[in-house]
Write a protein that holds these residues in place. Structure first.
Motif, PDB file in Angstrom:
ATOM      1  N   ARG A 248       0.835  -1.212   0.000  1.00  9.16           N
ATOM      2  CA  ARG A 248       0.000   0.000   0.000  1.00  9.16           C
ATOM      3  C   ARG A 248       0.867   1.259   0.000  1.00  9.16           C
ATOM      4  O   ARG A 248       0.599   2.221  -0.741  1.00  9.16           O
ATOM      5  CB  ARG A 248      -0.919  -0.024   1.218  1.00  9.16           C
ATOM      6  CG  ARG A 248      -1.838   1.170   1.364  1.00  9.16           C
ATOM      7  CD  ARG A 248      -2.816   0.941   2.502  1.00  9.16           C
ATOM      8  NE  ARG A 248      -3.645   2.120   2.738  1.00  9.16           N
ATOM      9  CZ  ARG A 248      -3.339   3.093   3.575  1.00  9.16           C
ATOM     10  NH1 ARG A 248      -2.202   3.046   4.257  1.00  9.16           N
ATOM     11  NH2 ARG A 248      -4.149   4.125   3.734  1.00  9.16           N
ATOM     12  N   ALA A 249       1.911   1.256   0.815  1.00  4.52           N
ATOM     13  CA  ALA A 249       2.758   2.445   0.940  1.00  4.52           C
ATOM     14  C   ALA A 249       3.568   2.713  -0.329  1.00  4.52           C
ATOM     15  O   ALA A 249       3.730   3.870  -0.747  1.00  4.52           O
ATOM     16  CB  ALA A 249       3.696   2.301   2.135  1.00  4.52           C
ATOM     17  N   GLU A 250       4.087   1.641  -0.941  1.00  6.55           N
ATOM     18  CA  GLU A 250       4.945   1.790  -2.120  1.00  6.55           C
ATOM     19  C   GLU A 250       4.166   1.694  -3.421  1.00  6.55           C
ATOM     20  O   GLU A 250       4.766   1.762  -4.502  1.00  6.55           O
ATOM     21  CB  GLU A 250       6.036   0.709  -2.102  1.00  6.55           C
ATOM     22  CG  GLU A 250       6.933   0.731  -0.884  1.00  6.55           C
ATOM     23  CD  GLU A 250       7.771   1.987  -0.800  1.00  6.55           C
ATOM     24  OE1 GLU A 250       8.054   2.572  -1.867  1.00  6.55           O
ATOM     25  OE2 GLU A 250       8.130   2.401   0.318  1.00  6.55           O
ATOM     26  N   GLU A 251       2.845   1.509  -3.319  1.00  5.82           N
ATOM     27  CA  GLU A 251       1.976   1.401  -4.494  1.00  5.82           C
ATOM     28  C   GLU A 251       2.461   0.329  -5.464  1.00  5.82           C
ATOM     29  O   GLU A 251       2.411   0.487  -6.684  1.00  5.82           O
ATOM     30  CB  GLU A 251       1.859   2.755  -5.203  1.00  5.82           C
ATOM     31  CG  GLU A 251       1.216   3.819  -4.327  1.00  5.82           C
ATOM     32  CD  GLU A 251       1.057   5.149  -5.029  1.00  5.82           C
ATOM     33  OE1 GLU A 251       1.625   5.300  -6.145  1.00  5.82           O
ATOM     34  OE2 GLU A 251       0.368   6.031  -4.489  1.00  5.82           O
ATOM     35  N   GLY A 252       2.962  -0.774  -4.899  1.00  5.81           N
ATOM     36  CA  GLY A 252       3.322  -1.941  -5.697  1.00  5.81           C
ATOM     37  C   GLY A 252       4.708  -1.921  -6.298  1.00  5.81           C
ATOM     38  O   GLY A 252       5.081  -2.857  -7.022  1.00  5.81           O
ATOM     39  N   SER A 253       5.517  -0.911  -6.026  1.00  2.05           N
ATOM     40  CA  SER A 253       6.860  -0.856  -6.614  1.00  2.05           C
ATOM     41  C   SER A 253       7.926  -0.954  -5.531  1.00  2.05           C
ATOM     42  O   SER A 253       7.711  -0.602  -4.382  1.00  2.05           O
ATOM     43  CB  SER A 253       7.033   0.457  -7.379  1.00  2.05           C
ATOM     44  OG  SER A 253       6.945   1.561  -6.502  1.00  2.05           O
ATOM     45  N   SER A 254       9.097  -1.448  -5.934  1.00  2.00           N
ATOM     46  CA  SER A 254      10.277  -1.513  -5.054  1.00  2.00           C
ATOM     47  C   SER A 254       9.997  -2.232  -3.740  1.00  2.00           C
ATOM     48  O   SER A 254      10.389  -1.774  -2.663  1.00  2.00           O
ATOM     49  CB  SER A 254      10.798  -0.091  -4.750  1.00  2.00           C
ATOM     50  OG  SER A 254      11.054   0.605  -5.945  1.00  2.00           O
ATOM     51  N   LEU A 255       9.318  -3.364  -3.821  1.00  2.00           N
ATOM     52  CA  LEU A 255       8.959  -4.091  -2.602  1.00  2.00           C
ATOM     53  C   LEU A 255      10.054  -5.068  -2.190  1.00  2.00           C
ATOM     54  O   LEU A 255      10.660  -5.737  -3.039  1.00  2.00           O
ATOM     55  CB  LEU A 255       7.656  -4.867  -2.812  1.00  2.00           C
ATOM     56  CG  LEU A 255       6.376  -4.041  -2.941  1.00  2.00           C
ATOM     57  CD1 LEU A 255       5.201  -4.948  -3.241  1.00  2.00           C
ATOM     58  CD2 LEU A 255       6.116  -3.247  -1.681  1.00  2.00           C
ATOM     59  N   ASN A 256      10.290  -5.161  -0.885  1.00  2.00           N
ATOM     60  CA  ASN A 256      11.162  -6.193  -0.340  1.00  2.00           C
ATOM     61  C   ASN A 256      10.414  -7.524  -0.387  1.00  2.00           C
ATOM     62  O   ASN A 256       9.334  -7.640   0.192  1.00  2.00           O
ATOM     63  CB  ASN A 256      11.529  -5.823   1.104  1.00  2.00           C
ATOM     64  CG  ASN A 256      12.415  -6.859   1.767  1.00  2.00           C
ATOM     65  OD1 ASN A 256      12.724  -7.896   1.191  1.00  2.00           O
ATOM     66  ND2 ASN A 256      12.814  -6.584   2.995  1.00  2.00           N
TER      67      ASN A 256
END
Length: 353
Positions: A101-109
Motif C-alpha cells: 500500500r505504501a509503495e503502491e506496488g513498486s520496489s517491494l522487499n
C-alpha cells in the motif's frame, strides 16, 4: 481404520513459562493487557544467531518447541512435519500488505511476502532438520491443529515405521488485532490473565499466541508420554452434549471411564455457558480442568491443552490453578479434551496414558 498414535516428546511456548523443564502450572503469570505476547525463551539454544535474525516469530516458536519435543524424545531426525495454523505468519503478512500500500506496488522487499505464507513455519522446521519427507500445513480456523492431528494419525496408519513432528503455531499481529477489536472479539472490561471465570466473566476474549509440538509415532516406547486415541471436529453442532456422547459411543468409551475432562472456557460470558452446561450434566462427576483462562485464546491453543494432558499423566496431578471443581481423581489414565471458539469449531480429543 485409523489407529492411535503415541507421543514421545512435547514442547510448548506460551504466555506461561511452559518451555521451562520444572514448570507445571502451579503458579500462573499475571498480565493486565490484551492481547498478550508469548514469553520468549532463549532461542539461541536451538537456533543459530545468524538464522534467528531472519526468522519471524512463528518460525522461531515452531523450531524451538519442536526441538524441545525432539530433545525430550531423544531423537535427532524425523520423517515428516505436519502443522496447523489458523493465521500463519501474520506479522509478515501484515508487513507485506502495508508495504504494498505504501509503495503502491513498486520496489517491494520480497522477504515479508516469502515469509507470510501459512506453511512457512513447517518449511523452516523441515529446512532446520533436513527433513525431505511429507510436509503439510492445515489452515482451518480454530480446528487447524485438530485437522493436522487427524492427518498425522492417518499418515502414521499408512507409514507405521515412521516418526513425525506434529504441532500448532499462531502469532499475534498488530493490524489484525485492531480488526478483532472492531468486530467485538476482544475483552475490554478488566482485561487480565488469568481470566476470571463464571460469575466474574465478561464479554470478549484475551488473545495470545504460542506454539506446541509433539514427536509422534505408531510405536509405544518405554518412555512414551501417552497416546491420542481419537479426534473429531464439527463446525456447528445441534447440542455439544449430543456431539460428545456420539463421539464417545463410536469410540466405545463410557463417560464414567474418563478420569478428567479439559474444557476450553476462556472467560467470554457469551460462549462459556456451553462448558458450564456440560459441567453440570454429562461431566458432573468428573474433575473439570480449564486452560484458556491461563493461556489465552488463539486458533491452535488446543495443542497446548494436549501438552497439558500429557503433563497431567506424567505428574499424576491436576494443578489447583486449573481445576474448576473440587473433584480429585484417584488415578489419571484417560482424559477428554473438548473446546469450541465463539460457538463454532467444536472439537473433541481422547487422550490415554
Amino acid at each position: 481404520m485409523i489407529k492411535p498414535i503415541y507421543i514421545h516428546g512435547s514442547g510448548c511456548i506460551s504466555v506461561q513459562p511452559t518451555f521451562e523443564a520444572a514448570y507445571f502450572f502451579d503458579t500462573l503469570r499475571a498480565y493486565h493487557l490484551n492481547p498478550v505476547p508469548a514469553l520468549d525463551p532463549d532461542y539461541k539454544a536451538f537456533i543459530p544467531a545468524l538464522q534467528l535474525r531472519r526468522m519471524n516469530k512463528s518460525m522461531r516458536m515452531a523450531i524451538f518447541a519442536a526441538k524441545l519435543a525432539m530433545e525430550q524424545a531423544g531423537i535427532t531426525a524425523i520423517d515428516a512435519v505436519i502443522t496447523g495454523s489458523g493465521l500463519g505468519c501474520l506479522r509478515d503478512s501484515e508487513r507485506f500488505v502495508e508495504n504494498l500500500r505504501a509503495e503502491e506496488g513498486s520496489s517491494l522487499n520480497p522477504t515479508p511476502f516469502i515469509q507470510s505464507t501459512h506453511n512457512m513455519a513447517a518449511a523452516a522446521l523441515a529446512l532446520s532438520l533436513d527433513c525431505k519427507g511429507y510436509n503439510m500445513t492445515y489452515v482451518n480456523n480454530a480446528n487447524s491443529f485438530e485437522s493436522a492431528l487427524l492427518d498425522g494419525m492417518i499418515y502414521l496408519t499408512e507409514h507405521s515405521s515412521q516418526t513425525i513432528l506434529l504441532g500448532g503455531v499462531d502469532e499475534l499481529g498488530e493490524r489484525t488485532t485492531q480488526f478483532w477489536n472492531l468486530a467485538g472479539y476482544l475483552k475490554h472490561h478488566n482485561p487480565i490473565l488469568p481470566v476470571p471465570l463464571k460469575k466474574e466473566a465478561a464479554p470478549g476474549e484475551i488473545n495470545t499466541e504460542g506454539a506446541t509440538f509433539f514427536v509422534a509415532s505408531q510405536q509405544r516406547g518405554r518412555h512414551s508420554l501417552g497416546q491420542i486415541s481419537a479426534v473429531e471436529t464439527r463446525l456447528e453442532t445441534g447440542t455439544p452434549e449430543a456431539f460428545i456422547q456420539d463421539f464417545l459411543q463410536r469410540n466405545h468409551v463410557a463417560i464414567n471411564t474418563l478420569d478428567a475432562v479439559i474444557l476450553g472456557c476462556n472467560g467470554d460470558v457469551r460462549y462459556d455457558n456451553v462448558y458450564w452446561a456440560l459441567g453440570n450434566s454429562c461431566f458432573a462427576g468428573l474433575p473439570q480442568i480449564a486452560f484458556k483462562h491461563a493461556l489465552g485464546e488463539y486458533d491452535t491453543v488446543v495443542a497446548a491443552a494436549l501438552f497439558l494432558a500429557f503433563g497431567i499423566f506424567q505428574h499424576q496431578y491436576i494443578p489447583p490453578s486449573l481445576l474448576l471443581n473440587d473433584r480429585q481423581p484417584r488415578s489419571l489414565q484417560r482424559i477428554l479434551i473438548y473446546t469450541q471458539r465463539r460457538g463454532q469449531n467444536h472439537s473433541v480429543i481422547l487422550v490415554e496414558r
